[in-house]
Design an enzyme around this catalytic site. Structure first.
Site, short mmCIF file in Angstrom:
data_model
loop_
_atom_site.label_atom_id
_atom_site.label_comp_id
_atom_site.label_asym_id
_atom_site.label_seq_id
_atom_site.Cartn_x
_atom_site.Cartn_y
_atom_site.Cartn_z
N CYS A 197 0.81 -1.22 0.00
CA CYS A 197 0.00 0.00 0.00
C CYS A 197 0.85 1.27 0.00
CB CYS A 197 -0.91 0.02 1.22
SG CYS A 197 -1.98 -1.42 1.40
N ARG A 238 -5.23 6.68 -3.52
CA ARG A 238 -5.71 5.30 -3.65
C ARG A 238 -6.08 4.72 -2.28
NH1 ARG A 238 -3.13 0.78 -2.39
NH2 ARG A 238 -3.76 -1.20 -3.35
#
Length: 337
Positions: A197, A238
């Site tokens: 991530c 995101r």
């Protein structure tokens, strides 16, 4: 039959880590040899590409079935024949593949330390977590951020909710991985910030392409800094998008169809599949293409490995440089610099 195939690929995936190390080792040896004897380096590069195809084969089941990622799964599937094709045409004398091979090695040099060394992985994960949390709070949301559900305080749990704070957060891979907690009735929805991530994988790809070519170091430094900045910011967007869409079930689209196609047992996962596996990962592919296009404007030499990739994909030569009016000849530094 499908179950047997899945089991076979799952068993194969268990050997991915040592094969990955072997692949990186061969690429590393080839990079060193390239400075001494390009023909010896060519032989090792060919072997590295062959082993890389085996490595990609081992990643198909983990990406496609375990991670439920169509984008990464298809990428692994394509990497198998592309790697074998690279080995073949490199062996036959396509010297331009020295650049692409060198770029692959640099990608590994950048990514693997973050994968293996806590001292640099932990600060990156915590930095991304803090920035993601700050943006979420600015948007008016305030999910607790914990390392374990047992860390939740009574003040953080909504009135009338009675979540199971003893359950483990299965997504965690490291003790310092932080998790955003959203409450759904008496249950919880968790979104954990992992190494994947942080955007470091995308950074490694772009930095490998930019720094694998022969070009003025100042242009490469400029392109590298720009790429890191853009990828980092887009990755924060995101994370925020996935966390809120999943945590608040904003992406609960076509639940019955989605659960059937992805084999889901929990309907809450529908929002995660749509937010992350479909929308965010598809957008990431488009963003990467745009970022690489920006890099080409600064370091036109990057076009060479891209054209080689297209050749491996299609079996035909493509002159993207001419089509995009890009001069791939190495620019000489300005004497005034």
């Amino acid at each position: 039959m499908l179950g047997q195939i899945n089991d076979a690929f799952a068993a194969l995936g268990g050997y991915a880590e040592p094969v990955g190390w072997l692949t990186l080792g061969l690429f590393t040896i080839a990079v060193v040899l390239e400075a001494v004897d390009r023909e010896y380096a060519r032989t090792v590069y060919v072997g590295a590409w062959i082993i890389f195809s085996v490595f990609a084969l081992m990643l198909i089941q983990p990406f496609l079935v375990v991670d439920q990622s169509v984008v990464r799964g298809v990428g692994a599937i394509l990497a198998v024949p592309l790697s074998l094709m690279a080995a073949k045409v490199f062996y036959e004398g396509r010297d331009s593949l020295f650049t692409l091979s060198r770029a692959i090695a640099i990608m590994g040099f950048i990514y693997v330390p973050f994968l293996m060394i806590d001292a640099i992985r932990e600060p990156l994960i915590l930095l991304v977590t803090n920035h993601t949390s700050t943006i979420i709070e600015l948007l008016g949301y305030n999910p607790p951020v914990v390392t374990e559900l047992s860390d939740l305080t009574a003040q953080q749990i909504p009135a009338g909710s009675n979540p199971d704070t003893t359950r483990e957060i299965t997504a965690k891979t490291q003790m310092y991985d932080n998790t955003f907690v959203f409450f759904n009735g008496d249950g919880t929805i968790t979104y954990t910030i992992l190494l994947d991530c942080t955007g470091i994988g995308s950074m490694a790809v772009v930095l490998g392409l930019v720094n694998g070519v022969s070009a003025d170091w100042r242009r490469k430094l400029k392109a590298s800094a720009l790429a890191i900045g853009i990828i980092y910011v887009l990755n924060l967007v995101r994370n925020v998008f996935i966390a809120l869409s999943y945590g608040h079930q904003y992406a609960h689209f076509f639940p019955d169809l989605t659960m059937t196609v992805w084999g889901l047992e929990n309907s809450l996962r529908v929002s995660y599949i749509w937010a992350d596996r479909i929308m965010a990962q598809s957008a990431s592919v488009v963003a990467m293409l745009l970022i690489i296009w920006l890099m080409v404007r600064i370091v036109p030499e990057v076009m060479e490995p891209i054209e080689d990739l297209l050749y491996l994909l299609t079996g035909e030569e493509h002159d993207l440089s001419a089509a995009l009016n890009v001069d791939t000849e190495e620019k000489q530094p300005d004497p005034a610099d």
